[in-house]
Design a protein around this motif. Structure first.
Motif: not given
Lengths: 528, 337
Positions: A23-28, B162-166
């Protein structure tokens, strides 16, 4: 010993480190739809291949219409036929001969010119492939009747007068394929293997990548002759779950959802959210019940009418569609030639329905099975009709089948009452009327009501061969009047089409006929 | 050599398994109403086009002939041609398999990482609060429908935080790494594409937790009961009496002996993870075999459905064979015969 605590902590830490690390890699990639160069549509509707000779569904239609052009097409916002590869054309007065003149600047994506030979090749290939396009043309175009007059003129001589020919040519069945595809033929496959994930068209986009039944990524074809789209990339992303699609739209990760598979509650709620708009038009999709007139109990017109008079039509439109549908008044939906706003229609009249049943020999009512499909909206309509009909003494047992199984059942006449949606493939009333009512189409030909009426047959044949529009429209109104009186189908609703999208998408218009179409040349994006 | 013989004998068992699986699937697809030729030809199809397609697809032959032909092709590794795409089913399944393998493997690893420690703690602290917490955790994991859990995780970690993709294996615009194994995360790592690797890991998190949650419970309960049994053995008491530390007693003595049933369960849950990822794949738009199977069933693409079934059966047999072979290494007392 304290080791269990350490163990617990260690395993939890491992899981959390994994999560936090990822998660920390941020969702670019969050907000890729925020690029003005890329348009992303999410849908659950998967396309198995990109071959225009087998454009078998809306999903395939949408993709092939971006990759290929036909001689003519529909205007973006209506069912008016306009030029595409052909800029002019002539029809003979008897609607049997059509001559098309191909624009001089029309090029395939490899730069070669679109010629009359290519047109002839495309139709010949479609016939050899023997799938959707062949089904569309085989009854209309005889072998060897497409003539190359000169490199930019092609003439079609049809078997019979066909006033709806131009409307048919504007469908994906009329898309033109580059003859160079012959280099890719393997054995006798007519290039089908190659065209699963490649395109050899002259359309607005070309294939960057495509996975059968997966995502499609297209890039703009800068050799296209028309006004080019401001949007460079089009992505159709397969997202099977409606809830996931909704979240992605709300987050701004996609630009549009195909609304056809959403329920109206969701669409209405989405429309109220900031940054989302919902274009909506009356579509040509219809929903009706089908009564098998060849079998008991519906071989008796009184039972058919009793059922028709037991249904609360306005209740269905209001409660299930939330007002986002019009009442269907026969086989021809609003928007097609011959639609009759004053056609005979039934209203709920329980006393009358009971009386009809009694006259038909069912004083204590009757029980019958409704064959339905696994679609949520149908389920709601079926349940409502079940409770309405019960008031008149008709006990309906609903049984669901997978769609292909349902269609097979109805084609075989092995049912009493069925339900089905239907969307015409081209904007002409003949498409609906021919299949619904013509006696020779009983069964597998989609006359699932098994209607056999010489009078209706003769009107249908007369209408399909009549060139004058006003006369045709009149004939179709007569057909609607007679078939509504017979009540072999119970027309229910003509739902609107709506595709929720981000408000930053500009220029999009929904075509009432081709709700799947993406008029990319008109569209642009102004993402915040 | 004896082990080799054993493996060959086990693989020979595949033959009756495959005949059984294919025969049942074939008969079921025969019984389902629906004509694939008519579906392919579309609503405007005229009878000639449908008839020609029926011949082309071999649907005009009796089912027994078609079944015999199918078996003949199966021996050669040919699972037929998809009615929808016209492509070889084997090729399509091989394309879809890595995504499912990646997700299934991640879920099994998660189940072991969390389930085994949970089971050990439960057994060691039997009927005390760590055991109760572990039990609730395990049972909740099994009881929650994966479909619902997936959506809830999406709502919290994707939508709200909003910290992980869906959805999907990678972001919409990210290029898929060069195909080596087909597993996106693995391929990204092998090609030293760390940006894509981390992105693939992020995309794995939510589906892995969703699919793995049920598996955690199974592993934890099996580990617990097996550990309880081991801890009650004489050798454990002897070890304690000899003055060995608890750490040695639990990990060196009891756990080693308790692991055998856990290894068995790995085989089971791996099979479950591969075959049962259908709903999870749908929620997270994961382009694996689950999505492939659902679509094939909806479209009555019989060769594709048969292919999927055969594939899963082979995977099951294979995974269980690997597990059985592992026994020999874990427990020297087990002999081939």
């Amino acid at each position: 010993m304290r080791s269990w605590k350490k163990l617990l902590i260690l395993s939890m830490v491992l899981v959390f480190v994994f999560t936090a690390f990822a998660a920390g890699c941020s969702n670019k990639n969050a907000g890729t739809a925020k690029s003005k160069d890329t348009f992303i549509l999410a849908t659950s509707n998967q396309a198995p291949a990109l071959d225009p000779a087998n454009a078998s569904s809306n999903a395939v239609n949408r993709l092939v219409a971006l990759l290929y052009d036909g001689l003519v097409t529909y205007a973006p916002d209506s069912t008016k036929v306009v030029g595409a590869l052909a800029d002019t054309w002539e029809a003979s007065p008897d609607a049997k001969t059509f001559t098309f003149h191909i624009r001089k600047d029309a090029k395939f994506s490899d730069g070669s010119a679109v010629t009359a030979d290519a047109v002839k090749f495309s139709f010949d290939r479609a016939m050899k492939v023997g799938k959707m396009a062949a089904s569309a043309w085989s009854g209309i175009i005889a072998d060897g009747t497409i003539t190359v007059v000169d490199p930019s003129t092609v003439k079609f001589t049809l078997k019979d007068p066909t006033p709806s020919f131009l409307a048919m040519m504007a469908t994906p069945a009329g898309l033109i394929v580059n003859p160079k595809v012959k280099d890719q033929y393997k054995g006798d496959d007519n290039g089908e293997g190659y065209l699963v994930d490649h395109a050899v068209g002259s359309g607005r986009y070309t294939v960057k990548s495509f996975t059968p039944n997966g995502d499609a990524v297209f890039v703009r074809n800068d050799k296209w002759y028309g006004q080019k789209s401001a949007i460079k990339n089009v992505i159709v992303r397969i997202v099977p779950e409606a809830a996931t699609q909704r979240m992605m739209l709300e987050k701004g990760e996609i630009d549009m959802i195909e609304g056809r598979f959403l329920d109206w509650d969701t669409i209405v709620q989405l429309g109220k959210e900031d940054g989302i708009t919902v274009p909506e038009v009356p579509g040509m999709d219809i929903l009706r019940f089908i009564l098998n007139s060849s079998k008991k109990p519906f071989n008796d017109i009184r039972v058919r009418k009793a059922l028709a008079e037991s249904i609360d039509y306005e209740g269905i439109l209001k409660d299930i569609y939330g007002g986002h549908a019009d009442r269907l008044l026969g086989g021809i939906p609003k928007g097609l030639l011959g639609y009759d706003a004053n056609a005979l229609k039934y209203e709920q009249n329980i006393d009358d329905a009971k009386k009809l049943l009694k006259d038909a020999g069912y004083p204590n009512g009757l029980t019958l099975e409704l064959s339905a499909g696994p679609i949520d909206l149908w389920r709601k309509v079926a349940t409502k009709v079940q409770s309405d009909a019960a008031k008149a003494g008709i006990k309906i047992e609903i049984r669901e089948y997978a769609l292909p199984a349902l269609y097979q059942k109805m084609s075989g006449g092995d049912f009493a009452m069925g339900m089905s949606g239907w969307t015409p493939d081209y904007a002409d009333p003949d498409y609906n009327v021919w299949y619904f009512f013509y006696s020779k189409n009983a069964g597998a030909g989609y006359n699932w009501a098994f209607l056999q009426d010489p009078n209706v047959d003769s009107l249908i044949l007369q209408a399909r061969n009549t060139v004058d529009e006003a006369t045709r429209a009149n004939l179709y109104k007569q057909i609607t009047q007679i078939t509504n009186e017979m009540s072999v189908y119970i027309p229910i609703a003509q739902p609107h089409a709506a595709n929720p999208m981000r408000s930053w998408v500009k220029g999009y218009v929904l075509n009432p006929m081709n709700v799947w179409a993406l008029p990319m040349e008109l569209m642009s994006k102004n993402p915040q | 050599m004896r082990l080799m013989n054993y493996i060959v004998r086990r693989l020979a068992l595949l033959i009756p398994v495959l005949i059984g699986v294919t025969l049942i699937t074939f008969l079921v697809s025969e019984a389902v109403p629906g004509d694939p030729a008519q579906m392919m030809a579309g609503p405007q199809a005229n009878p000639q086009v449908i008839a020609a397609l029926r011949v082309k697809l071999g649907l005009d032959k009796p089912w027994s002939t078609r079944y015999a032909l199918y078996l003949g092709h199966l021996v050669k590794g040919d699972l037929g041609t998809s009615l929808q795409t016209g492509r070889p089913v084997t090729k399509e399944l091989v394309t879809a398999l890595p995504a499912t393998l990646e997700l299934g493997t991640a879920a099994v690893i998660l189940a072991l990482l969390v389930g085994v420690p949970l089971g050990i703690i439960s057994a060691y602290r039997k009927d005390r609060w760590p055991d109760h917490i572990s039990r609730v955790f395990a049972l909740t994991g099994v009881a929650i429908p994966s479909f619902w859990l997936g959506l809830m995780l999406l709502l919290v970690f994707y939508m709200v935080l909003g910290i992980l993709p869906g959805d999907g294996q990678l972001g919409i615009m990210t290029d898929i790494p060069k195909h080596i194994t087909g597993m996106v995360a693995v391929d990204a790592l092998l090609t030293l594409n760390f940006g894509t690797f981390f992105e693939a890991l992020q995309h794995l998190v939510l589906p892995t937790i969703t699919l793995g949650s049920a598996l955690v419970g199974i592993v934890a309960r099996v580990t617990r009961s097996s550990m309880l049994e081991a801890l009650a053995q004489d050798y454990v008491r002897t070890a304690r009496a000899k003055g060995l530390t608890e750490r040695v007693v639990v990990y060196k003595q009891a756990l080693k002996n308790a692991l055998l049933p856990v290894v068995t369960v790995i085989g089971m849950i791996y099979g479950y993870a591969l075959g049962g990822s259908v709903l999870v794949e749908s929620v997270f738009s994961w382009p694996g075999m689950g999505m492939y199977a659902v679509r094939s069933i909806q479209m009555l693409d019989f060769p594709a459905v048969m292919g999927f079934t055969v594939f899963i059966a082979i995977m099951y047999v294979f995974v269980n064979l690997v597990v059985d072979v592992l026994y020999f290494y874990i427990d020297p007392r087990i002999k081939v015969n």
